[in-house]
Design an enzyme around this catalytic site. Structure first.
Site, PDB file in Angstrom:
ATOM      1  CD  GLU A 111      -5.352   1.419  -3.009  1.00 43.37           C
ATOM      2  OE1 GLU A 111      -6.511   1.456  -2.593  1.00 43.37           O
ATOM      3  OE2 GLU A 111      -4.368   1.524  -2.275  1.00 43.37           O
ATOM      4  CG  HIS A 152      -2.017   0.987   1.129  1.00 40.26           C
ATOM      5  ND1 HIS A 152      -1.816   2.320   1.329  1.00 40.26           N
ATOM      6  CD2 HIS A 152      -3.316   0.850   0.797  1.00 40.26           C
ATOM      7  CE1 HIS A 152      -2.963   2.963   1.142  1.00 40.26           C
ATOM      8  NE2 HIS A 152      -3.880   2.097   0.820  1.00 40.26           N
TER       9      HIS A 152
END
Ligand code: PGA
Length: 220
Positions: A147, A98
Site C-alpha cells: 500500500e 497500516h
C-alpha cells in the site's frame, strides 16, 4: 484460477445501523461468483465485531471477519487495548502495520513484530501492510498488502505494473500472498487482480458502499 483475497478496511467508519444496512444491501443482491475463488474479509471497528460476526454468518456471501489492529500485549493491565484472545472470539484475520497506524500512533517495526506474534499466538492470520518493497516484514508473515502511502484515499492508485513488480519482489522473500491496496475501486480492481503476482486487494473507502464493494467482488 488463482485464489483472491478481497479485504474491506472500514477504518473508523460505520455505526451499528449503517452496518445493518450494508449487510442488507449485500444480501439483497444476488451475487454470483465462485465462493471458493474469492475470500471476502470484512474488517470493522472493534465495536462492530459482534454484529459483523453475526451478520457474516447469515450472509448471502461467505464473509469472514478481521480487525484493523491488535494489542502488542497479552491479557492484563493495558487500559484501552484489545488483545488477541478477545479478538479471536469474533475474527480470524487482523490487519497489522497500516500506514495510518504507523503515522498517527507511531507504530515501530518492533511494536509491529509484537503484534504479529500476538496474532500468531491466538491463531489470527495477520494481513501485514508494507508501504514499499523494502518495508520490514516480520519472519513468518504469509499475507502482505503493498500500500504505497500516496495511493491511499487519494484516487491515485499505483500502476498495476509497478504493483506487480513489488509483489514479485516480496514473494521472492518467501511471502505466500501479496495484495495491493490504495484507491482500489470497481473500475480498476481487475487491472490489479489480473497481474500474475497479485493475489487480491485491500479496499478502504470503496468498501463502505455495499453496492460498490459488491461490484469490486464481481469485477475482481
Ligand atoms: P483507500 O484505502 O481504498 O481508501 O485508498 C486503502 C487503505 O488504506 O487500506
Amino acid at each position: 484460477m488463482k485464489h483472491l483475497f478481497i479485504v474491506a478496511n472500514w477504518k473508523a467508519n460505520k455505526t451499528t445501523l449503517q452496518t445493518k444496512e450494508w449487510f442488507q444491501t449485500i444480501n439483497n443482491l444476488q451475487l454470483t461468483f465462485n465462493k471458493d475463488d474469492k475470500k471476502i474479509i470484512v474488517c470493522p471497528s472493534f465495536t462492530l465485531l459482534p454484529l459483523v460476526r453475526e451478520s457474516a454468518v447469515s450472509s448471502q456471501l461467505s464473509i469472514v471477519v478481521g480487525t484493523q489492529d491488535i494489542s502488542p500485549f497479552d491479557e492484563g493491565a493495558y487500559t484501552g487495548e484489545v488483545n488477541g484472545k478477545q479478538i479471536k472470539e469474533f475474527a480470524d484475520f487482523v490487519i497489522i502495520g497500516h500506514s495510518e497506524r504507523r503515522k498517527n500512533f507511531k507504530e515501530t517495526d518492533e511494536m509491529l513484530t509484537k503484534k504479529f506474534q500476538m496474532a500468531q499466538k491466538y491463531l489470527l492470520t495477520p494481513i501485514f501492510c508494507i508501504q514499499n518493497k523494502d518495508t520490514f516484514i516480520p519472519e513468518g508473515v504469509k499475507i502482505v498488502v503493498y500500500e504505497p502511502v500516496a495511493a491511499i484515499g487519494t484516487g491515485n492508485p499505483d500502476t498495476p505494473e509497478n504493483a506487480e513488480k513489488v509483489a514479485k519482489a516480496v514473494k521472492e522473500k518467501g511471502v505466500q500472498f501479496v495484495l495491493y491496496g490504495g484507491s482500489v475501486n470497481a473500475q480498476n480492481v481487475s487491472s490489479f487482480t489480473s497481474m500474475e503476482s497479485i493475489d487480491g486487494v485491500l479496499v478502504g473507502s470503496a468498501s463502505l458502499d455495499a453496492l460498490e464493494f459488491a461490484k469490486i467482488i464481481q469485477n475482481a
